[in-house]
Design a protein around this motif. Structure first.
Motif, PDB file in Angstrom:
ATOM      1  N   LEU A  14       9.980   5.556  -9.955  1.00 29.71           N
ATOM      2  CA  LEU A  14       9.843   5.414  -8.505  1.00 29.71           C
ATOM      3  C   LEU A  14       8.983   6.534  -7.923  1.00 29.71           C
ATOM      4  O   LEU A  14       8.153   6.287  -7.043  1.00 29.71           O
ATOM      5  N   THR A  74       5.368   5.793  -8.728  1.00 28.17           N
ATOM      6  CA  THR A  74       4.862   4.735  -7.855  1.00 28.17           C
ATOM      7  C   THR A  74       4.549   5.290  -6.469  1.00 28.17           C
ATOM      8  O   THR A  74       3.516   4.972  -5.869  1.00 28.17           O
ATOM      9  N   TYR A  75       5.439   6.138  -5.957  1.00 21.33           N
ATOM     10  CA  TYR A  75       5.239   6.750  -4.644  1.00 21.33           C
ATOM     11  C   TYR A  75       3.984   7.631  -4.647  1.00 21.33           C
ATOM     12  O   TYR A  75       3.161   7.559  -3.731  1.00 21.33           O
ATOM     13  N   GLY A  97       0.873   5.643  -4.555  1.00 29.18           N
ATOM     14  CA  GLY A  97       0.630   5.169  -3.193  1.00 29.18           C
ATOM     15  C   GLY A  97      -0.018   6.228  -2.323  1.00 29.18           C
ATOM     16  O   GLY A  97      -0.848   5.923  -1.471  1.00 29.18           O
TER      17      GLY A  97
END
Length: 137
Positions: free
Chosen positions: A122, A125-126, A129
């Motif tokens: 996670l 992924t952050y 982004g």
């Protein structure tokens, strides 16, 4: 109760992944060593199902829950980004012994190590982004 359908779908996904042994590191290792057809059969079935679903969605002009027509856009022909992304994904798969879906299935099956892997995935992924606009796409 609003999200019960998602909980049921996730539970069904977990049961299928566990019973088919698709979350088993032993089965994944067999696949990469070309010792068994088991995982190739599962992946091949998923690919054929995806091809069939996309064909039917296009043919019958299926609409989403909001009434909008579901459209598929052609992928960019630049293959370099797919090679780099696939390599990073594959390294993560090799290091953690699971791709994103099975991480949660393994956690639910009692593999406590996934409690460290999931926050890492996670976080990655952050961070992607955050830097996506600065990367060459």
């Amino acid at each position: 109760m609003k999200f019960i359908k998602f909980i049921l779908a996730g539970t069904l996904f977990g049961i299928i992944m566990t019973k088919s042994e698709a979350v088993s590191w032993y089965r994944i290792q067999e696949m990469f060593r070309f010792q068994s057809f088991h995982m190739y059969g599962i992946i091949g079935t998923a690919v054929l199902l995806g091809i069939t679903a996309v064909y039917l969605i296009k043919k019958f002009r299926v609409r989403d829950i909001g009434g909008n027509l579901i459209l598929f856009h052609d992928k960019d022909k630049a293959y370099r980004k797919y090679l780099i992304g696939g390599t990073i994904f594959g390294l993560g798969w090799a290091l953690t012994r699971a791709c994103p879906g099975p991480m949660f299935v393994n956690l639910g099956s009692g593999y406590a190590g996934m409690a460290l892997v999931i926050p890492g995935a996670l976080l990655g992924t952050y961070l992607y982004g955050l830097v996506k606009s600065k990367l060459p796409h």
